[in-house]
Design a protein around this motif. Structure first.
Motif, PDB file in Angstrom:
ATOM      1  N   ILE A  46       4.168   3.694   8.877  1.00  0.00           N
ATOM      2  CA  ILE A  46       4.770   2.391   8.551  1.00  0.00           C
ATOM      3  C   ILE A  46       6.153   2.272   9.190  1.00  0.00           C
ATOM      4  N   GLU A  47       6.898   3.372   9.171  1.00  0.00           N
ATOM      5  CA  GLU A  47       8.226   3.357   9.808  1.00  0.00           C
ATOM      6  C   GLU A  47       8.124   2.990  11.286  1.00  0.00           C
ATOM      7  N   VAL A  48       7.080   3.489  11.950  1.00  0.00           N
ATOM      8  CA  VAL A  48       6.940   3.260  13.399  1.00  0.00           C
ATOM      9  C   VAL A  48       6.343   1.880  13.698  1.00  0.00           C
ATOM     10  N   PHE A  49       5.320   1.461  12.923  1.00  0.00           N
ATOM     11  CA  PHE A  49       4.541   0.281  13.322  1.00  0.00           C
ATOM     12  C   PHE A  49       4.855  -0.981  12.510  1.00  0.00           C
ATOM     13  N   SER A  50       5.635  -0.865  11.435  1.00  0.00           N
ATOM     14  CA  SER A  50       5.995  -2.012  10.592  1.00  0.00           C
ATOM     15  C   SER A  50       4.831  -2.976  10.341  1.00  0.00           C
ATOM     16  N   TYR A  53       0.897  -5.145   5.952  1.00  0.00           N
ATOM     17  CA  TYR A  53       0.353  -4.557   4.720  1.00  0.00           C
ATOM     18  C   TYR A  53       0.058  -3.068   4.886  1.00  0.00           C
ATOM     19  N   ALA A  54       0.193  -2.365   3.762  1.00  0.00           N
ATOM     20  CA  ALA A  54      -0.344  -1.006   3.653  1.00  0.00           C
ATOM     21  C   ALA A  54      -1.265  -1.020   2.449  1.00  0.00           C
ATOM     22  N   VAL A  55      -2.416  -0.355   2.552  1.00  0.00           N
ATOM     23  CA  VAL A  55      -3.350  -0.345   1.422  1.00  0.00           C
ATOM     24  C   VAL A  55      -3.638   1.097   1.021  1.00  0.00           C
ATOM     25  N   LEU A  56      -3.503   1.359  -0.282  1.00  0.00           N
ATOM     26  CA  LEU A  56      -3.832   2.675  -0.827  1.00  0.00           C
ATOM     27  C   LEU A  56      -5.157   2.563  -1.562  1.00  0.00           C
ATOM     28  N   ALA A  57      -6.063   3.509  -1.298  1.00  0.00           N
ATOM     29  CA  ALA A  57      -7.366   3.456  -1.966  1.00  0.00           C
ATOM     30  C   ALA A  57      -7.192   3.548  -3.483  1.00  0.00           C
ATOM     31  N   ASP A  58      -6.210   4.345  -3.916  1.00  0.00           N
ATOM     32  CA  ASP A  58      -5.982   4.568  -5.346  1.00  0.00           C
ATOM     33  C   ASP A  58      -4.913   3.588  -5.856  1.00  0.00           C
ATOM     34  N   THR A  59      -5.349   2.638  -6.682  1.00  0.00           N
ATOM     35  CA  THR A  59      -4.425   1.583  -7.131  1.00  0.00           C
ATOM     36  C   THR A  59      -3.265   2.130  -7.971  1.00  0.00           C
ATOM     37  N   THR A  60      -3.469   3.281  -8.619  1.00  0.00           N
ATOM     38  CA  THR A  60      -2.406   3.804  -9.497  1.00  0.00           C
ATOM     39  C   THR A  60      -1.186   4.267  -8.697  1.00  0.00           C
ATOM     40  N   LEU A  61      -1.357   4.430  -7.392  1.00  0.00           N
ATOM     41  CA  LEU A  61      -0.236   4.920  -6.571  1.00  0.00           C
ATOM     42  C   LEU A  61       0.565   3.782  -5.933  1.00  0.00           C
ATOM     43  N   VAL A  62       0.071   2.549  -6.094  1.00  0.00           N
ATOM     44  CA  VAL A  62       0.669   1.418  -5.365  1.00  0.00           C
ATOM     45  C   VAL A  62       2.143   1.219  -5.725  1.00  0.00           C
ATOM     46  N   LYS A  63       2.441   1.208  -7.021  1.00  0.00           N
ATOM     47  CA  LYS A  63       3.797   0.864  -7.473  1.00  0.00           C
ATOM     48  C   LYS A  63       4.836   1.864  -6.914  1.00  0.00           C
ATOM     49  N   SER A  64       4.548   3.162  -7.060  1.00  0.00           N
ATOM     50  CA  SER A  64       5.551   4.151  -6.623  1.00  0.00           C
ATOM     51  C   SER A  64       5.688   4.137  -5.101  1.00  0.00           C
ATOM     52  N   PHE A  65       4.577   3.881  -4.396  1.00  0.00           N
ATOM     53  CA  PHE A  65       4.672   3.858  -2.928  1.00  0.00           C
ATOM     54  C   PHE A  65       5.455   2.628  -2.475  1.00  0.00           C
ATOM     55  N   ALA A  66       5.225   1.499  -3.157  1.00  0.00           N
ATOM     56  CA  ALA A  66       5.982   0.282  -2.815  1.00  0.00           C
ATOM     57  C   ALA A  66       7.478   0.513  -3.044  1.00  0.00           C
ATOM     58  N   GLY A  73      14.134   0.508   2.865  1.00  0.00           N
ATOM     59  CA  GLY A  73      14.416  -0.744   3.579  1.00  0.00           C
ATOM     60  C   GLY A  73      13.235  -1.267   4.378  1.00  0.00           C
ATOM     61  N   LEU A  74      12.006  -0.831   4.013  1.00  0.00           N
ATOM     62  CA  LEU A  74      10.810  -1.280   4.749  1.00  0.00           C
ATOM     63  C   LEU A  74      10.146  -2.427   3.982  1.00  0.00           C
ATOM     64  N   SER A  75       9.763  -3.481   4.702  1.00  0.00           N
ATOM     65  CA  SER A  75       9.288  -4.687   4.011  1.00  0.00           C
ATOM     66  C   SER A  75       7.762  -4.789   3.932  1.00  0.00           C
ATOM     67  N   THR A  76       7.036  -3.754   4.358  1.00  0.00           N
ATOM     68  CA  THR A  76       5.571  -3.768   4.282  1.00  0.00           C
ATOM     69  C   THR A  76       5.118  -3.933   2.836  1.00  0.00           C
ATOM     70  N   GLU A  77       4.166  -4.848   2.642  1.00  0.00           N
ATOM     71  CA  GLU A  77       3.654  -5.093   1.288  1.00  0.00           C
ATOM     72  C   GLU A  77       2.532  -4.097   0.988  1.00  0.00           C
ATOM     73  N   VAL A  78       2.481  -3.579  -0.232  1.00  0.00           N
ATOM     74  CA  VAL A  78       1.478  -2.557  -0.559  1.00  0.00           C
ATOM     75  C   VAL A  78       0.390  -3.135  -1.463  1.00  0.00           C
ATOM     76  N   LEU A  79      -0.861  -2.968  -1.036  1.00  0.00           N
ATOM     77  CA  LEU A  79      -2.013  -3.392  -1.835  1.00  0.00           C
ATOM     78  C   LEU A  79      -2.789  -2.139  -2.234  1.00  0.00           C
ATOM     79  N   GLY A  80      -3.764  -2.330  -3.143  1.00  0.00           N
ATOM     80  CA  GLY A  80      -4.515  -1.151  -3.575  1.00  0.00           C
ATOM     81  C   GLY A  80      -5.986  -1.430  -3.762  1.00  0.00           C
ATOM     82  N   GLY A  81      -6.785  -0.356  -3.739  1.00  0.00           N
ATOM     83  CA  GLY A  81      -8.196  -0.419  -4.092  1.00  0.00           C
ATOM     84  C   GLY A  81      -9.077  -1.078  -3.047  1.00  0.00           C
ATOM     85  N   GLU A  82     -10.350  -1.201  -3.435  1.00  0.00           N
ATOM     86  CA  GLU A  82     -11.346  -1.760  -2.515  1.00  0.00           C
ATOM     87  C   GLU A  82     -11.043  -3.214  -2.148  1.00  0.00           C
ATOM     88  N   ASP A  83     -10.515  -3.975  -3.128  1.00  0.00           N
ATOM     89  CA  ASP A  83     -10.190  -5.379  -2.845  1.00  0.00           C
ATOM     90  C   ASP A  83      -9.128  -5.471  -1.749  1.00  0.00           C
TER      91      ASP A  83
END
Ligand code: NAD
Ligand code: MG
Length: 397
Positions: A46-50, A53-66, A73-83
């Motif tokens: 994410i640092e290199v390609f900005s 979106y970034a998507v984590l398969a495991d939704t429970t990790l979304v909040k801490s990764f965001a 200072g990275l503005s990539t939005e984090v989503l989770g799960g199959e959706d």
């Protein structure tokens, strides 16, 4: 400028894809990157390609990764799960389907159903859901390009009218007589049969020519990978298993061949580096540099070929049987294989028992004609449950 989603960006194919994309910032921007567990690698990407979106398969990790991204200072939005995976697969111009295993099915189908350009590394998705998958490609006008090196090679050797994307029918109606699907034979091609029972996961993952993720490396060692590729080729190239010969070619310089009715045999050659098929499919029908060096055919000097030994590699026979049977048989084969390979990698199953488990599952479960992805997923689940039970029983003996 085309936007690209890389499903499974932290894996072997994902990393190679980003390597090619980084060489062409004027052509491609990264829309989304996705990962399962390797969040440190994802963070660096994410640092290199900005990406947007970034998507984590495991939704429970979304909040801490965001939070981690925000504090850097990275503005990539984090989503989770199959959706989340399906959403980013639908939205980009190009989706690289490089999640490993059945987990890639729904996100890959989402890109197909959105009529996008889909670069298919995730062969398991096509193996599981062949007829539904190819039907969706036709109905939604998706452009499906194979990343698997053999299928990419075959695609490059097809009649010109079959390289125009979907809807061109079978190459066998345009002068093709046979497909020659090559495979290296993996690390155990010449190992004494008696020694196969004791091989370790690290030995199985030490492929002589290719550097790949651990699941496909084990598949290469059992040659189930070639079996899955046989099924994949039947769907991609609209043909029956009887028109495809598997040839063992230990050097992995020829990546597959197509024979025509006039006796011509076309082959695609190159160094064994996945950046070649990735660059080919990304830019198709144009060509771009991939970072892969020139093939030194003189120092290569010789190319060997031999028939596959189905006694040594029973998974080849099982896959061919599933291909001929059709219906949910390939989904059952694939799911049992995923469970057996995982057990082998965890040290819970002997290498030679991977095939035994798959065969027992295939002999037990009935095969139906799937009408929907739900039918495919049901066959997949039943196969997993049964494979787990068979492996547990073996552990008690
Ligand atoms: P890998 O194990 O190196 O990477 C797999 C990727 O999928 C990782 O990014 C991981 O985070 C993600 N992932 C794993 N489980 C997931 C889940 N449950 N949900 C969401 N994401 C998940 O695998 P690889 O070697 O890059 O292979 C990827 C696919 O490409 C496989 O289907 C493989 O058969 C195919 N393929 C690979 C190669 C190769 O050279 N590596 C060649 C041909 C085809
Ligand atoms: Mg391959």
């Amino acid at each position: 400028m085309q936007s690209v989603t890389v499903l499974g960006s932290t894996g072997s194919i994902g990393v190679s894809t980003l390597d090619v994309l980084a060489r062409h910032p004027e052509r491609y921007c990264v829309y989304a990157l996705t990962a399962n567990r390797n969040l440190d690698t994802l963070f660096e990407q994410i640092e290199v390609f900005s990406p947007r979106y970034a998507v984590l398969a495991d939704t429970t990790l979304v909040k801490s990764f965001a939070d981690r991204l925000a504090s850097a200072g990275l503005s990539t939005e984090v989503l989770g799960g199959e959706d989340g995976l399906c959403a980013v697969a639908r939205e980009a111009d190009v989706t690289m389907a490089a999640i490993v295993g059945a987990a890639g099915l729904l996100p890959t189908m989402a890109a197909v159903e959105a009529g996008k350009k889909v670069l298919l590394a995730n062969k398991e998705a096509l193996v599981m859901a062949g007829p539904l998958f190819m039907d969706a490609v036709e109905r939604h006008g998706a452009i499906l390009l194979p990343i698997d090196s053999e299928h990419n090679a075959i695609f490059q050797c097809l009649p010109p009218q079959n390289q125009l994307g979907s809807g061109q029918g079978s190459p066998f109606a345009n002068g093709v007589r046979r497909i020659l699907l090559t495979g290296s034979g993996g690390p155990f091609r010449t190992t004494a049969l008696a020694d196969l029972a004791g091989v370790t996961p690290d030995q199985a993952c030490a492929h002589p020519n290719w550097s790949m993720g651990r699941k496909i490396s084990v598949d290469s060692a059992t040659m189930m990978n070639k079996g899955l590729e046989l099924i994949e080729a039947c769907w991609l190239f609209h043909t029956a298993p009887s028109n495809i010969d598997i040839i063992v070619h230990p050097q992995s310089v020829i990546h597959s061949m197509v024979e025509y009715i006039d006796g011509s045999v076309l082959a695609q050659l190159g160094n064994p580096d996945m950046r070649t098929p990735i660059a080919h499919a990304l830019a198709w029908p144009e060509r771009i540099v991939s970072g892969v060096g020139t093939l030194d055919i003189i120092s290569q000097a010789r190319l060997d070929f031999e028939a596959p030994d189905e006694h040594r590699f029973p998974c080849l026979r099982l896959a061919r049987e599933a291909a001929v049977r059709g219906g949910t048989a390939p989904a059952v084969l694939n799911a049992a294989n995923e469970i057996a390979v995982e057990a082998f990698l965890d040290g819970r199953l002997a290498f030679v028992d991977i095939a035994t488990v798959i065969e027992q599952v295939m002999l037990t479960l009935e095969v139906v004609e799937p009408q929907s992805l739900a039918d495919v997923q049901q066959a997949d689940s039943k196969s997993r449950v049964l494979a787990v039970a068979i492996i547990a029983e073996k552990a008690l003996i």
